[in-house]
Design an enzyme around this catalytic site. Structure first.
Site, mmCIF file in Angstrom:
data_model
loop_
_atom_site.group_PDB
_atom_site.id
_atom_site.type_symbol
_atom_site.label_atom_id
_atom_site.label_comp_id
_atom_site.label_asym_id
_atom_site.label_seq_id
_atom_site.Cartn_x
_atom_site.Cartn_y
_atom_site.Cartn_z
ATOM 1 C CE1 TYR A 109 -3.648 2.606 0.657
ATOM 2 C CE2 TYR A 109 -2.046 3.485 2.147
ATOM 3 C CZ TYR A 109 -3.314 3.646 1.672
ATOM 4 O OH TYR A 109 -4.054 4.697 1.505
ATOM 5 C CE LYS B 266 -5.421 9.454 2.302
ATOM 6 N NZ LYS B 266 -6.056 9.790 3.391
ATOM 7 C CG HIS C 187 -6.541 -15.327 0.311
ATOM 8 N ND1 HIS C 187 -5.866 -14.183 0.678
ATOM 9 C CD2 HIS C 187 -6.863 -15.858 1.573
ATOM 10 C CE1 HIS C 187 -5.828 -13.748 1.853
ATOM 11 N NE2 HIS C 187 -6.283 -14.752 2.579
#
Length: 609
Positions: free
Chosen positions: A493, A505, A520
């Site tokens: 980030y 952001k 994942h």
């Protein structure tokens, strides 16, 4: 004579009438007074009842607050802190600083206290004074320049304002602290919930033993599932040792890059070429390191659990390597910029000893630091308790697989399925999936990490926060897995926010979610040997949408929505992967002639022929 008698009678009766009238008037007044008194008494009674009710409510509230404060002071000591006190105490996770960072500067200390992927706007506003001081100093220095430089001064001021938008972001703070559940389970009230899970384990054990004895005629305590799940584990152990050798070699490769780069300090072209070549070589090695475990899973046809061990360890090592290289390379570059005396000796002090890197490889954190808080001694009783919990949950998973997952989905690909049968199977999996979800959290983030932390005397045990009280998905993602969250925040980030998207952001957060969802799916897909991107859809798409949906919900309603979605979402995800896995086993595809054959799920190819 008669008239006299009548007049005499009137004279006699007139006082009686007068008295009677007076009595009537008094009676009427008394009735009015009684009515008024009755109304006043009723009003007084209502007022007293209302005052008593209000006073009783106020007393109850005060007593409840006193009980809560007493409970926190005596039993929840670590939680009886105000927000300002917590910023410098046990449960704080970020550090404050007054430095600022631009898109051209390396990452330094932080300015915002928080745990989210972006800093709080209020904290940004509090730094305006510091920024104004620097800006005013810059303006004073440029005010002495002639009027011909006014245009350049304006451009410089505009550029300075653009830089100030990219402030430094929060940085991880390591402190000696216990895990939330470790502190909570010291309280008898919370320990009761822990005992309930003991009972759940015993019930599953008795269920499995009874079924094996009366149906199969023997009792195996789930050992058959263990034996099948950890088949070919010896190959994984050998591959793991080779992987660790490669990971250790990264330290010496980084040292070699730093040494050669310092020798080429006076030749910027060669220095840049050397750094670019090393960067490309590093990226290539990481891609190969990611690809080889997947190839091994497919070639050796590893069972699901064994494949998960290999893939999860590979991802962990990959994150460890990147964390070390990212931290030390930034330190070396920053040292080059800050130090005029660019000698090999001054460079060498920026490179930590190998012992620190080796400790970091096994420490229960993904962020590299030269030093971590350490405990004085190893509490072997605590470590043994956590290890036994790992073993118990592993057996619990074995029982759930044998008595629920295999029974419910084991015939997929053979039996006929309908919408009604699928719905019944999904509702039958609700309770097992809840247990799988909660025990999975407890197994990995509490038992295993606390076990390794105790053996390594690692002091910071905040591997998770109180995610169960979250009222929205943003807080849930922030507190669910602090270990992975910190790595994503620190190395993904922040870099995307400062150098790629230049202060966006939303784009930086979306990149983080995409990368996390892909990894994942990488683990689940290759462990099950299927292409069935349910995890990517649930986590990377629906999970992101739920962040915005749960932001507007009240706190209590938001927490209910969170738990409802977690329970049903995990049930759907586990059930769908189980359906696809058993369909692949019972109804394999005939051939893989094209990419479409790989991408089409087995459920579709089997039941839509």
């Amino acid at each position: 004579m008669v008239e006299k008698l009548i007049n005499t009678d009137r004279k006699i009766n007139s006082p009686d009438k007068k008295v009677q009238n007076e009595n009537n008037d008094l009676t009427s007044q008394n009735m009015e007074l009684h009515f008024v008194r009755h109304k006043l008494e009723a009003f007084q009674a209502n007022m007293l009842r209302d005052v008593q009710k209000r006073m009783s409510g106020m007393i109850d509230e005060v007593m409840q607050e006193l009980r809560q404060q007493e409970l926190q002071a005596h039993e929840f000591r670590n939680f009886a802190k105000t927000q300002n006190q917590q910023q410098s105490n046990t449960w704080s996770n970020r550090v404050h600083s007054t430095t600022t960072t631009t898109s051209e500067e390396p990452l330094e200390k932080t300015t915002v206290d928080g745990n989210s992927f972006h800093g709080d706007e209020e904290e940004d506003e509090q730094q305006n004074a510091t920024d104004k001081t620097a800006t005013q100093s810059l303006e004073r220095r440029t005010s002495n320049v002639s009027s011909d430089s006014d245009h350049s001064k304006s451009n410089e001021s505009t550029h300075s304002r653009k830089k100030r938008r990219l402030r430094t972001l929060p940085d991880k703070v390591f402190r000696s602290r216990e895990s939330y559940l470790t502190a909570l389970l010291e309280v008898d009230h919370m320990k009761t919930i822990y005992h309930i899970f003991y009972i759940i384990f015993i019930v599953f054990l008795l269920n499995n033993v009874t079924y094996d004895y009366f149906v199969n005629g023997s009792v195996n305590f789930g050992l058959g599932t263990f034996k099948a799940s950890f088949a070919k584990i010896q190959y994984v152990l050998g591959i793991w040792l080779v992987q660790n050798t490669f990971v250790c070699s990264i330290y010496y490769a980084l040292s070699g890059w730093s040494f050669v780069r310092s020798k080429l300090a006076k030749r910027e072209t060669l220095q840049s070429l050397w750094s670019t070549s090393c960067l490309l070589l590093y990226i290539t090695s990481q891609l190969i390191f990611t690809y080889l475990p997947t190839k091994i899973c497919l070639v050796l046809d590893l069972p699901y659990v064994t494949a998960c061990v290999l893939l999860l360890e590979s991802v962990r090592m990959l994150m460890k390597m990147h964390g070390f290289v990212r931290t030390i390379s930034a330190r070396l570059l920053q040292g080059k910029l800050k130090s005029d005396n660019d000698t090999a000796e001054s460079k060498g002090c920026l490179m930590p000893p190998f012992q620190k890197y080796f400790y970091y490889l096994f420490a229960p954190t993904l962020l590299y630091r030269d030093n971590y808080p350490r405990t004085a001694v190893i509490c072997w009783k605590f470590a043994l308790g956590r290890f036994l919990e790992v073993v118990a949950i592993a057996f619990l998973y074995s029982y759930i697989y044998e008595r629920h997952i295999k029974v419910i989905f084991g015939n997929f690909g053979i039996e006929e399925i309908t919408i009604g049968s699928i719905i019944i199977k999904l509702f039958g999996m609700l309770m097992p999936c809840i247990i799988i979800y909660l025990c999975g959290f407890y197994l990995i983030l509490h038992s295993w990490l606390n076990f390794t932390a105790e053996l390594l005397r690692f002091g910071d045990r905040m591997f998770y926060r109180d995610w169960w009280t979250a009222s929205n998905y943003e807080a849930y993602y922030r507190n669910w897995n602090v270990v992975v969250h910190d790595w994503l925040y620190e190395y993904i980030y922040k870099d995307f926010y400062l150098y790629i998207f230049k202060g966006s952001k939303f784009a930086s957060s979306l990149t983080v979610f995409t990368i996390s969802a892909l990894f994942h799916e990488y683990v689940l897909g290759y462990a099950l040997q299927v292409f069935f991107p349910v995890m990517f859809v649930f986590f990377g798409i629906i999970g992101v949408l739920m962040i915005f949906l749960t932001r507007i919900a009240p706190k209590n309603l938001g927490n209910i929505m969170l738990w409802f979605s977690l329970i049903y979402g995990n049930c759907m995800m586990i059930s769908l992967y189980s359906m696809e896995y058993f369909t692949r086993v019972n109804c394999p595809k005939d051939s893989y002639d094209s990419w479409s054959d790989i991408l089409i799920p087995h459920l579709w190819s089997c039941y839509m022929k």
